[in-house]
Motif scaffolding. Structure first.
Motif, PDB file in Angstrom:
ATOM      1  N   VAL A  13       0.830  -1.205   0.000  1.00  0.00           N
ATOM      2  CA  VAL A  13       0.000   0.000   0.000  1.00  0.00           C
ATOM      3  C   VAL A  13       0.864   1.255   0.000  1.00  0.00           C
ATOM      4  CG1 VAL A  13      -1.680   1.331   1.346  1.00  0.00           C
ATOM      5  CG2 VAL A  13      -1.999  -1.118   1.040  1.00  0.00           C
ATOM      6  N   SER A  14       1.960   1.239   0.746  1.00  0.00           N
ATOM      7  CA  SER A  14       2.832   2.420   0.770  1.00  0.00           C
ATOM      8  C   SER A  14       3.501   2.633  -0.582  1.00  0.00           C
ATOM      9  CB  SER A  14       3.866   2.308   1.886  1.00  0.00           C
ATOM     10  OG  SER A  14       4.782   1.269   1.616  1.00  0.00           O
ATOM     11  N   ILE A  15       3.811   1.559  -1.291  1.00  0.00           N
ATOM     12  CA  ILE A  15       4.368   1.695  -2.643  1.00  0.00           C
ATOM     13  C   ILE A  15       3.320   2.280  -3.577  1.00  0.00           C
ATOM     14  CG2 ILE A  15       5.172   0.390  -4.656  1.00  0.00           C
ATOM     15  CD1 ILE A  15       6.582  -1.503  -2.640  1.00  0.00           C
ATOM     16  N   SER A  22       8.186   5.353   7.922  1.00  0.00           N
ATOM     17  CA  SER A  22       9.116   4.812   8.912  1.00  0.00           C
ATOM     18  C   SER A  22       8.464   3.573   9.532  1.00  0.00           C
ATOM     19  CB  SER A  22       9.395   5.858   9.986  1.00  0.00           C
ATOM     20  OG  SER A  22       8.226   6.094  10.753  1.00  0.00           O
ATOM     21  N   GLU A  23       9.240   2.842  10.302  1.00  0.00           N
ATOM     22  CA  GLU A  23       8.702   1.637  10.953  1.00  0.00           C
ATOM     23  C   GLU A  23       7.555   1.992  11.899  1.00  0.00           C
ATOM     24  OE1 GLU A  23       9.215  -1.563  10.273  1.00  0.00           O
ATOM     25  OE2 GLU A  23      10.430  -0.777   8.634  1.00  0.00           O
ATOM     26  N   GLU A  24       7.674   3.119  12.614  1.00  0.00           N
ATOM     27  CA  GLU A  24       6.596   3.555  13.515  1.00  0.00           C
ATOM     28  C   GLU A  24       5.329   3.864  12.724  1.00  0.00           C
ATOM     29  OE1 GLU A  24       8.179   6.947  15.489  1.00  0.00           O
ATOM     30  OE2 GLU A  24       9.246   5.780  17.007  1.00  0.00           O
ATOM     31  N   GLN A  25       5.492   4.545  11.598  1.00  0.00           N
ATOM     32  CA  GLN A  25       4.335   4.894  10.768  1.00  0.00           C
ATOM     33  C   GLN A  25       3.686   3.646  10.176  1.00  0.00           C
ATOM     34  OE1 GLN A  25       6.542   7.599   8.257  1.00  0.00           O
ATOM     35  NE2 GLN A  25       5.457   9.376   9.121  1.00  0.00           N
ATOM     36  N   LYS A  26       4.511   2.656   9.823  1.00  0.00           N
ATOM     37  CA  LYS A  26       3.966   1.399   9.292  1.00  0.00           C
ATOM     38  C   LYS A  26       3.140   0.679  10.353  1.00  0.00           C
ATOM     39  CE  LYS A  26       7.499   0.610   5.802  1.00  0.00           C
ATOM     40  NZ  LYS A  26       8.611  -0.227   5.350  1.00  0.00           N
ATOM     41  N   GLU A  27       3.632   0.660  11.573  1.00  0.00           N
ATOM     42  CA  GLU A  27       2.890   0.016  12.667  1.00  0.00           C
ATOM     43  C   GLU A  27       1.574   0.744  12.930  1.00  0.00           C
ATOM     44  OE1 GLU A  27       3.305  -2.873  14.286  1.00  0.00           O
ATOM     45  OE2 GLU A  27       4.904  -3.175  12.811  1.00  0.00           O
TER      46      GLU A  27
END
Length: 97
Positions: A13-15, A22-27
């Motif tokens: 989805v981010s692609i 960032s990893e925090e934003q992904k979580e």
């Protein structure tokens, strides 16, 4: 939370959205997407037997008017300020060869 979103889904989805998370934003996105899917599951529990499908909650009617010319042909007045005109059109410099 019945709907667990995988890391691969978040990455995909981010692609698609062209986001560099960032990893925090992904979580955080995983949790948010999971909550959205849980809410949709809750909506699926509603009894919709006998409810007719519709595209809008309120009655919708066409509010567009007919395309009618109201100001007539005023080309003479419009072309009166043109530095140059030909065949009832503005003559402009060429922009490409």
């Amino acid at each position: 939370m019945a709907n667990m979103i995988s890391d691969e889904t978040i990455e995909y989805v981010s692609i698609l959205a062209k986001l560099d998370l960032s990893e925090e934003q992904k979580e955080a996105a995983k949790k948010d997407m999971g909550r959205m899917l849980d809410y949709i599951d809750k909506l699926n529990e509603l009894d919709t037997e006998g409810v007719e499908p519709m595209s809008h909650v309120f009655p919708v009617q066409n509010v567009f008017r007919e395309d009618v010319v109201t100001n007539g042909d005023d080309s003479e007045r419009l072309l009166s300020n043109a530095p140059e005109e030909q065949d009832n059109m503005f003559v402009v410099p060429r922009t490409f060869e």
